[in-house]
Design an enzyme around this catalytic site. Sequence first.
Site, PDB file in Angstrom:
ATOM      1  N   HIS A 205       0.966  -1.167   0.024  1.00  0.00           N
ATOM      2  CA  HIS A 205      -0.289   0.221   0.261  1.00  0.00           C
ATOM      3  C   HIS A 205       0.933   1.160   0.288  1.00  0.00           C
ATOM      4  O   HIS A 205       0.174   2.432  -0.251  1.00  0.00           O
ATOM      5  CB  HIS A 205      -0.971   0.346   1.177  1.00  0.00           C
ATOM      6  CG  HIS A 205      -0.010   0.274   2.292  1.00  0.00           C
ATOM      7  ND1 HIS A 205       0.077  -0.503   3.301  1.00  0.00           N
ATOM      8  CD2 HIS A 205      -0.083   1.550   3.691  1.00  0.00           C
ATOM      9  CE1 HIS A 205       0.867  -0.378   4.232  1.00  0.00           C
ATOM     10  NE2 HIS A 205       0.745   1.188   4.359  1.00  0.00           N
TER      11      HIS A 205
HETATM   12  C1  UD1 Z   1      -1.568   5.106   6.018  1.00  0.00           C
HETATM   13  C2  UD1 Z   1      -0.618   5.900   6.891  1.00  0.00           C
HETATM   14  C3  UD1 Z   1       0.203   4.947   6.254  1.00  0.00           C
HETATM   15  C4  UD1 Z   1      -0.429   3.393   6.894  1.00  0.00           C
HETATM   16  C5  UD1 Z   1      -1.473   3.657   6.292  1.00  0.00           C
HETATM   17  C6  UD1 Z   1      -1.836   2.247   7.096  1.00  0.00           C
HETATM   18  C7  UD1 Z   1      -0.450   8.412   6.421  1.00  0.00           C
HETATM   19  C8  UD1 Z   1       0.587   9.634   5.961  1.00  0.00           C
HETATM   20  N1  UD1 Z   1       0.303   7.144   6.062  1.00  0.00           N
HETATM   21  O1  UD1 Z   1      -1.746   5.670   4.544  1.00  0.00           O
HETATM   22  O2  UD1 Z   1       1.559   5.275   7.138  1.00  0.00           O
HETATM   23  O3  UD1 Z   1       1.206   2.518   7.281  1.00  0.00           O
HETATM   24  O4  UD1 Z   1      -2.279   4.321   6.782  1.00  0.00           O
HETATM   25  O5  UD1 Z   1      -3.087   1.715   6.042  1.00  0.00           O
HETATM   26  O6  UD1 Z   1      -0.868   8.388   7.054  1.00  0.00           O
HETATM   27  N2  UD1 Z   1      -9.923   5.112   2.125  1.00  0.00           N
HETATM   28  C9  UD1 Z   1     -10.545   4.194   1.867  1.00  0.00           C
HETATM   29  N3  UD1 Z   1     -10.725   4.393   3.462  1.00  0.00           N
HETATM   30  C10 UD1 Z   1     -10.818   4.074   4.777  1.00  0.00           C
HETATM   31  C11 UD1 Z   1      -9.116   4.568   4.139  1.00  0.00           C
HETATM   32  C12 UD1 Z   1      -8.537   5.146   3.336  1.00  0.00           C
HETATM   33  O7  UD1 Z   1     -11.078   3.652   1.259  1.00  0.00           O
HETATM   34  O8  UD1 Z   1     -11.447   3.497   5.975  1.00  0.00           O
HETATM   35  C13 UD1 Z   1      -8.657   5.168   1.283  1.00  0.00           C
HETATM   36  C14 UD1 Z   1      -8.921   6.389   0.544  1.00  0.00           C
HETATM   37  O9  UD1 Z   1      -8.802   6.759  -1.382  1.00  0.00           O
HETATM   38  C15 UD1 Z   1      -7.479   6.998   0.918  1.00  0.00           C
HETATM   39  C16 UD1 Z   1      -6.268   6.008   0.612  1.00  0.00           C
HETATM   40  O10 UD1 Z   1      -7.272   5.174   0.989  1.00  0.00           O
HETATM   41  O11 UD1 Z   1      -7.417   8.107   0.132  1.00  0.00           O
HETATM   42  C17 UD1 Z   1      -5.660   6.511   1.778  1.00  0.00           C
HETATM   43  O12 UD1 Z   1      -5.972   7.182   2.649  1.00  0.00           O
HETATM   44  P1  UD1 Z   1      -4.972   7.829   3.746  1.00  0.00           P
HETATM   45  O13 UD1 Z   1      -5.244   7.485   5.293  1.00  0.00           O
HETATM   46  O14 UD1 Z   1      -4.422   9.052   3.154  1.00  0.00           O
HETATM   47  O15 UD1 Z   1      -3.254   7.336   3.615  1.00  0.00           O
HETATM   48  P2  UD1 Z   1      -3.194   5.147   3.815  1.00  0.00           P
HETATM   49  O16 UD1 Z   1      -3.051   5.180   2.252  1.00  0.00           O
HETATM   50  O17 UD1 Z   1      -4.091   4.508   4.287  1.00  0.00           O
END
Ligand code: UD1
Length: 374
Positions: A205
């Site tokens: 991821h």
């Molecule tokens: C975040 C953390 C990362 C951690 C990861 C674990 C930061 C900078 N990154 O990355 O360190 O390893 O979490 O999972 O804080 N989304 C959903 N549902 C959710 C959450 C996210 O659909 O419940 C999707 C959304 O499209 C979102 C994308 O995932 O834009 C990324 O989510 P985000 O929280 O920005 O970063 P992660 O890649 O999850």
Amino acid sequence: MKIINVVGARPNFMKMAPLIEAMRAYPGIRSVLVHTGQHYDTNMSKLFFEDLALPTPDICLEVGSGSHAEQTARVMVEFEKVLLQERPDLTVVVGDVNSTLACALTSVKLGVPVAHVEAGLRSYDRTMPEEINRILTDAISAYLFTTEKDAETNLLKEGIPSERVFFVGNVMIDSLLRHLKKAENSTVLADLNVVPRGYALLTLHRPSNVDDKANFVKVLSAVAHIQERLPIVYPVHPRTRNKIAEFRLEDRYPFLANGSRSLRMVEPQGYLDFLRLMRNARLVLTDSGGIQEETTVLGVPCITMRESTERPITVNEGTNVLVGTDTASIVREAMLVLDGHAKKGRVPELWDGNAAERIVRVLAEKFDLARAAS
Ligand code: UD1
């Protein structure tokens, strides 16, 4: 003493659970649990509260997804209101996600000291969003709790006074050791029709791997090879699922459309199911941070598809091998494991299940002293 404990994203929940439990042993501590809502899907959040028996958050900020600036800013604006209303004596943040930095920064600006759990880890790669979160959170925290000796060295190099740094062990491993037995009741292996040591477990991821199409393709090519030899169970992170669709990667790798017998694509797993999957895997392929540590404790070979790690102890002492994202290197390392040449490791110092107790003991002592002096 009132403590605000912050969680936001999936890797925070298993770090916070043992801390809240340890705080309960001190009647003088009042814990307020704040969930920023950085992660909000059932699979990314709610399941973890259930599996870890975390209390329902007292306050939910519901910030959701967005660009880094949007997400961090939204957490700050909402968390500031909480601080003004609650007036805590301390904010506790864990890990390195955007919520960690946002809440730390908001706290110190209002004069509320911050304790950072899992401080001092450095990949020395500033293109990683988490590296920026780690450096900045550590720079402004009053109490820095570390999981490995290298972390203290990193902090001292950055000019952080040693009196602020406490080597206490690893709260994520507290959770792991506490839940191993319960995880054995998970039916996930039967549900996915795999047997112990009969599959590899894959997670992917990190933005550098999945937001960059060329890198993503390199990793997927390795996966395509490895699955010919051993079935792979692949819980797909929402970010990665979005990118597969955006880059139309199903056209090139048909197994990504809905998986195949040899590549089982599944939803992100809950804590207990994932623990069972990890413990029984022949091999773990990942770009995660925490999984490098969990596999080291479980003695399961881990191939980390990144150029650097902020957790060098998992390579120096544990079962982790850092291979980068070159297709041939990933395949070569996986074949070594499958041919019986997996790296052996040992459990690092103080990863013994008691880190949270050590942290809360330090805090209780510090705050008694502070109160007595004022
Ligand atoms: C975040 C953390 C990362 C951690 C990861 C674990 C930061 C900078 N990154 O990355 O360190 O390893 O979490 O999972 O804080 N989304 C959903 N549902 C959710 C959450 C996210 O659909 O419940 C999707 C959304 O499209 C979102 C994308 O995932 O834009 C990324 O989510 P985000 O929280 O920005 O970063 P992660 O890649 O999850």
